[in-house]
Design an enzyme around this catalytic site. Sequence first.
Site, PDB file in Angstrom:
ATOM      1  N   GLU A   1       1.321   3.807   2.990  1.00 12.15           N
ATOM      2  CA  GLU A   1       1.847   3.346   4.280  1.00 12.15           C
ATOM      3  C   GLU A   1       3.369   3.413   4.250  1.00 12.15           C
ATOM      4  OE1 GLU A   1      -0.019  -0.463   4.604  1.00 12.15           O
ATOM      5  OE2 GLU A   1      -2.020   0.420   4.554  1.00 12.15           O
TER       6      GLU A   1
ATOM      7  N   GLU B   1       1.768  -4.446  11.599  1.00 12.21           N
ATOM      8  CA  GLU B   1       1.184  -3.115  11.441  1.00 12.21           C
ATOM      9  C   GLU B   1       1.931  -2.115  12.314  1.00 12.21           C
ATOM     10  OE1 GLU B   1      -1.246  -2.434   9.467  1.00 12.21           O
ATOM     11  OE2 GLU B   1      -2.392  -4.258   9.104  1.00 12.21           O
TER      12      GLU B   1
ATOM     13  N   HIS C   1       3.215  -3.383   7.099  1.00 11.54           N
ATOM     14  CA  HIS C   1       2.138  -2.446   6.766  1.00 11.54           C
ATOM     15  C   HIS C   1       2.129  -1.279   7.736  1.00 11.54           C
ATOM     16  CE1 HIS C   1      -0.482  -4.524   3.725  1.00 11.54           C
ATOM     17  NE2 HIS C   1       0.299  -5.526   4.075  1.00 11.54           N
TER      18      HIS C   1
ATOM     19  N   HIS D   1       0.855  -1.185   0.000  1.00  8.50           N
ATOM     20  CA  HIS D   1       0.000   0.000   0.000  1.00  8.50           C
ATOM     21  C   HIS D   1       0.893   1.238   0.000  1.00  8.50           C
ATOM     22  CE1 HIS D   1      -3.149  -2.733   2.058  1.00  8.50           C
ATOM     23  NE2 HIS D   1      -3.367  -2.685   0.746  1.00  8.50           N
TER      24      HIS D   1
END
Length: 1051
Positions: A750, A929, A844, A747
């Site tokens: 990010e 994350e 991420h 992504h």
Amino acid sequence: ELLTVGGGRRVGVFVSKGGTGLLLQKLITASKESPPSEELMLQLHSLLAKVGPKDRKFGVKARLNGALNVTVNLLKQNLQNTKLLLPCLQVLRVYSTNSVNAISLGKNGVVELMFKIVGPYSKKNTSLVALDTLGALLKSKTNARRAVDRAHVPALLAVYQDWHRNDTRQRHMLIRKGLLACLRNITNIKLGRKAFIEADGMRILYNTSTECLPVRTLDPLVNTSSLIMRKCFPKNRLPLPTIKSAFRYQLPHVPAGGPVAQLYNQPPGVDDVVDESDDNEETEADTENDTENEEDDKDHRTNDDIETDLNKLRPKESQSRLFEELRVYDRFFVELSEDFQVRILMGFALNHTQATIPSYQQYLLLPVQSIMSAMSKEIICMSGPTNHPKVPKYLMRATRACKRFVHCISFIYLFHSVNTGGSDCGSEGPEEEGGEGAVLEVPDTALLLPLHDPDLYVEMVKGTRSVPHYSEVAYPDYFGHVAPTFREPLLERVYGVQRSKIFQDIERLIHPNDILDKVIYDLDIPSCPVIDDDGESLKFNSQFESGNLRKAVQVRKHEYDLVLNSDINSNHYHQWFYFEVSGMRVGTTYRFNIINCEKSNSQFNYGMQVLMYSVQEAISGRPRWVRTGTDICYYKNHFSRSSIAAGGQKGKSYYTMTFSTNFSHKDDVCYFAYHYPYTYSTLKMHLSKLEALRTPQIYLRQDVLCETLGGNSCPLLTITAMPESTSNDHICQFRNRPLIFLSARVHPGETNASWVMKGTLEFLMGTSPLASSLREAYIFKIVPMLNPDGVVNGNHRCSLSGEDLNRQWQSPNPELHPTIYHTKGLLQYLAHIQRTPLVFCDYHGHSRKKNVFMYGCSVKETVWQSNINATSCDLQEDLGYRTLPKILSQIAPAFNMASCSFVVERSKASTARVVVWREIGVQRSYTMESTLCGCDQGKYKGLQIGTRELEEMGAQFCVALLRLRRLTSPLGLRNHQHLLDVESDLMETRCKVASPTTYVMEEDEPSFLEEVDYSAESNEEDADADDHSTDVFDNPVHLDQLSDSETNHRD
């Protein structure tokens, strides 16, 4: 007397024994007497008013017994009898909580009856209960329409104004609040909003609210008024010709039925039709829900997304690709067959010509006018057509407060033409004649940034391909970022900040003549996006790698509305921004509003600030991104979001992220970004510089995994330790090392994932004993950027295909999703040769949670959360998947085990984590994350996260892998006891500052003093990073332990 004295418990017992039915029967019987006993009716209604709220079936029982008409008729006959009026109104209020009863009472004229009772200001008034009843009745759309048809909206506004004027001592706030509640329910329908506007309701509520602001106790009135005004603010479309991206890339083919096909097939102008449906009703939770993530709280109760099909939780045995087809990946695993009989240094393979760094002798130093205080970014200006080698100019551009730019040429680099389709910028302004000559001195930060080289970065940009053919290099990317040494705490939210910003927005409607509405930057005018003006406005630019700003509109002298660009081949995903601002003045507060955000909440409501890079500061020796901005908040605005862009949902609105800032230097050039930028060219530069860190003991190879749709190469790294010798034992040990597979940046928005990956790569290439031991323990396969095209073109989530690549892992298309297709092919190849990785981790970033945490996969925990029936054999599972997160929680200050989840959800079935776990068979398959905001626990509690902490997280991940290796296979590390001692010291130090390892769930955020409207949208999919499962649950105690096989190897 029994019920009055006994309180709620006695009433509950009375209801359970059937007391409600007896009272209603007695009421019917008494009503048939002629005339009915007033005293008996008074007592019965008083009892029913006490019993009703405790009986969930009260409304149904009353309707079936015929009690509704009895109470209504009694009320009509006793409008002047205050003694009997009050208990009747109290019972009606309970009746009206049932939606069917509310409609029935409305047909019986009760709405009109309540308006007769609700009157203007008087010292003796029974309006409060009547207002509560009326508010309950108006929750019905039918009754709301009835109120509009009978012109009750102007009447309500007049009554509210009367109470506001006369209640100078603020003794009747509840009555005023009740009047607003009625208006709020009426304006839930389109007709009600129209009637409110026509009755000048916006001006009335704005003026009354403004007068209430100085009195803190009147905040509930101000908040409700604010909500009504925002709801009634006429819906507008975004100031764009289309919500599709300003850039378009023609795909080789468009899959039928997909989102891109729908985008291509839409007629012009259909994609952003203003939708004013009634589906945007507000509830009390909209203003009183102070939790960080509305969906989290909902999922504590139930999560319908949890996978309940056990067949989809079991390993998938059949492979979609034959091994003969997978043999093409042999060339990426030469280390598994290398015999090392001839020891040579592994070449650093590049798919393009190795960049050469120009020497300082190649610079042509030119005298310029005395150095001005504002030097800007490095821009690439192409002179002449790009098909012939020309002499491009790298100009340090400066600005002044005057009405024109003055460009100071500091030096010119001599090299061949950059094939990026740049335009001729020579006309922007010649060097001024006269004055003393000077040369710009750029501070040397080579010691602080060993992996950054501005000249090498420029060379890397020349090989980067973008859809808009960017010809400029942003100064922060050229010069680099040195992490500040000072702490950056989470911003404390100022009381009333959101309310004040909303009121300023409402003023636009009330005082339209004060609004400039002047477009000063527009990418939809490709020939000239920067619009010339008289020098009174700021200047914007986003035409550089990873830049994203589509339009800038000056609405007031120092206030600007900013519109972000959609992802290419998409009509949404507005979150990432990166743009340049110049022409500012010192001592002036500027407000910036990004008006087309999509998510229903943001960490900007919880202490997160935007990032700013000042060129003046960089030239002064402080090249760094710093957190900045005051009066930051995130709220729903009046720009309507098309149902086409909202996944078919109607009545959705965009959100505004607003912040204010002051600039410290006159005529500075500053950059603003959502998070610390990390471009594709930066990655290429870092990988090139990593080659210099290689020693003869390090095995480092860079391959090109594939080429992206946009023509950029996707690098694949292999890192391990060279064998100790060419003996068979050492070669065998080398080939049989377990594999670790890492990936990041699927992504583009990010960017923190790339900074974590940078920390991992630097650690792996380091000279520390731990790094050396880690290389000897594993073979690392790393894809540091899975979506180069998205990163280059400033996308937030998608690739050029207009699709989220992390939802394509089940069936990736080799043409549209080449990086996913070939990365999955590598993993399938490893599974075929029975070299399945020990760990797979996809890095991420998470935009709505704090700390760093992991998502993993577990059949057992998924079954527990879904409450489905399963046999004991289905639940037999090694708990080794918890080991790595548990280790990280012990050694990494930013990591929080309590936020980890190991539940498999349906919506995540096609993500990397789930597919690699189910199809490849990697038990330890994770998404890691990292917060975009900061931490609320451990060593960094209360601080915003920076690149230093992110890189540290990447390094700590490596240390955790080393400990994992020791736990799972200690015999291989017996000869490295000194390394284990170092690691133990590291862990002990970490444990002194960390939060306890007994994790207790707490609210993710404290409540605010003010009510904040987060406008919960339960149907809105959380489109955060890969596995943004929103359920956070208490970890079962016995699962916190390591697996049995691993516990035996503990020290």
